[in-house]
Motif scaffolding. Structure first.
Motif, PDB file in Angstrom:
ATOM      1  N   UNK A   1       5.218  -5.288  -5.996  1.00  0.00           N
ATOM      2  CA  UNK A   1       5.047  -5.300  -7.154  1.00  0.00           C
ATOM      3  C   UNK A   1       5.595  -3.961  -7.894  1.00  0.00           C
ATOM      4  N   UNK A   2       6.590  -3.402  -7.299  1.00  0.00           N
ATOM      5  CA  UNK A   2       7.330  -2.143  -7.831  1.00  0.00           C
ATOM      6  C   UNK A   2       8.837  -2.174  -7.416  1.00  0.00           C
ATOM      7  N   UNK A   3       9.575  -1.242  -8.017  1.00  0.00           N
ATOM      8  CA  UNK A   3      11.064  -1.237  -7.978  1.00  0.00           C
ATOM      9  C   UNK A   3      11.503  -0.621  -6.563  1.00  0.00           C
TER      10      UNK A   3
ATOM     11  N   UNK B   1      -2.801   7.384  -3.242  1.00  0.00           N
ATOM     12  CA  UNK B   1      -2.410   5.881  -3.360  1.00  0.00           C
ATOM     13  C   UNK B   1      -2.488   5.402  -1.935  1.00  0.00           C
ATOM     14  N   UNK B   2      -3.531   4.284  -2.046  1.00  0.00           N
ATOM     15  CA  UNK B   2      -3.812   3.377  -0.969  1.00  0.00           C
ATOM     16  C   UNK B   2      -2.616   2.430  -0.833  1.00  0.00           C
ATOM     17  N   UNK B   3      -1.947   2.352   0.131  1.00  0.00           N
ATOM     18  CA  UNK B   3      -0.880   1.297   0.063  1.00  0.00           C
ATOM     19  C   UNK B   3      -1.061   0.436   1.538  1.00  0.00           C
TER      20      UNK B   3
ATOM     21  N   UNK C   1       1.608  -9.696   0.093  1.00  0.00           N
ATOM     22  CA  UNK C   1       2.256  -8.744  -0.919  1.00  0.00           C
ATOM     23  C   UNK C   1       1.578  -7.577  -0.622  1.00  0.00           C
ATOM     24  N   UNK C   2       2.613  -6.655  -1.231  1.00  0.00           N
ATOM     25  CA  UNK C   2       1.685  -5.242  -1.099  1.00  0.00           C
ATOM     26  C   UNK C   2       0.589  -4.996  -2.399  1.00  0.00           C
ATOM     27  N   UNK C   3      -0.405  -4.288  -2.028  1.00  0.00           N
ATOM     28  CA  UNK C   3      -1.410  -3.990  -2.926  1.00  0.00           C
ATOM     29  C   UNK C   3      -1.492  -2.515  -2.857  1.00  0.00           C
TER      30      UNK C   3
END
Length: 328
Positions: A41-43, A254-256, A95-97
């Protein structure tokens, strides 16, 4: 005659049951049998992008499966999350959250079509990256106390850039402001790469981001990290204080990790959950993680552990966020 019929019926039932078990095991064994897509969801270029590409590169090496990582930035992460929540629940789209966006979107944005609890099934956390307050090397702010004093002298004059509104780094600013009484102007970006470029280019005065995203720049003398939002000092930057050292009760980062849409079969969720656990312990992965600066932030949680953590964090955000910002 009745017993013969019952015997034949029982035999047929056993055959059907055995076939079902065999089909189930074959189905589980056959997964995955094609490429798996991973939405971000990021660049490109930020901490989430770097971590994700590294994880699934090594997952592919370990399994022979091709994991295709694709970026869907925009709307503060909402575009990517929407895509993931609406994907076919077959295990071929994950997907990443990240926090805090996956936690706060439904709380703070009208029209969001997904819910953390209803639409996502976490498969594991990979990284817990403490948020930092950072300035350029030529900044007049040498310490966090310098920044607080300047912000109190001219409220709202100094700007602070980070990622999405009510994401981890915006919440960092909110917690900072509440704890210190300092007022700055928060400037949101669609990803860490953009906010970092803005800081280095002199377009913002102060930045916040994951420690892994700025540690190398600090070592190179391009930026100065004023404080780390972790529970203990970052091993690669032992001279940089944490908030507790300065008398403030702030921990934020930030939890990734990763999730699949709700409805994916349990055996496929377990496969992905187990795979993540295997990757984060893999020597080749860890060696490359050191090179890109994320090794010190690896903090694995299983899918169930990550889900529990996120839901508790969401409850906390309902208490922390200003009531007027919560969606009614």
């Amino acid at each position: 005659m009745l017993f013969k019929k019952l015997g034949r019926t029982f035999s047929v039932a056993l055959c059907v049951a055995a076939s079902a078990v065999m089909m189930g095991s074959v189905s589980a064994a056959d997964y995955p049998d094609r490429d798996i897509k991973v939405s971000l969801h990021v660049k490109p270029g930020g901490g989430t992008d770097t971590m994700s590409r590294l994880v699934w590169k090594h997952a592919g090496r370990l399994t022979g499966t091709n994991f295709i990582v694709q970026n869907y930035p925009g709307a503060g992460g909402q575009i990517g999350y929407t895509l993931l929540s609406q994907a076919k629940p077959d295990g071929y789209q994950l997907g990443a959250i990240t926090t805090l966006s996956i936690v706060t979107h439904e709380l703070t944005r009208k029209g969001v079509t997904y819910s953390l609890k209803k639409n996502f099934r976490p498969i594991g956390r990979v990284v817990l990256d403490p948020s930092v307050v950072v300035v350029r090397a030529d900044s007049p702010y040498k310490t966090i106390e310098d920044l607080i004093a300047a912000a109190k002298k001219d409220p709202g004059k100094i700007n602070w850039g980070g990622t999405f509104l009510y994401g981890a780094h915006h919440v960092h600013y909110i917690m900072f402001s509440k704890a210190t009484g300092a007022k700055l102007q928060y400037v949101p970006f669609d990803g860490a790469a953009d906010s970092r470029a803005a800081l280095l280019g002199g377009h913002i005065d102060v930045g916040s981001g994951g420690v892994s995203e700025y540690a190398a720049l600090a070592k190179e003398g391009k930026v100065r990290i004023l404080v780390v939002g972790g529970g203990q000092r970052y091993s690669a930057l032992p001279d940089v204080p944490i908030y507790k050292d300065l008398g403030y009760d702030i921990q934020v980062g930030s939890n990734r990790g990763f999730a699949v849409p709700t409805g994916v079969p349990e055996e496929r969720i377990k496969y992905l959950d187990d795979l993540l656990a295997k990757v984060v312990k893999d020597p080749q992965f860890l060696e490359e993680a050191k090179k890109v600066g994320i090794a010190a932030t690896i903090s694995h949680l299983s899918g169930k552990e990550f889900q529990t953590y996120l839901l508790k964090l969401q409850d906390l955000m309902r208490e922390i966020l200003p009531p007027e910002k919560l969606v009614k």
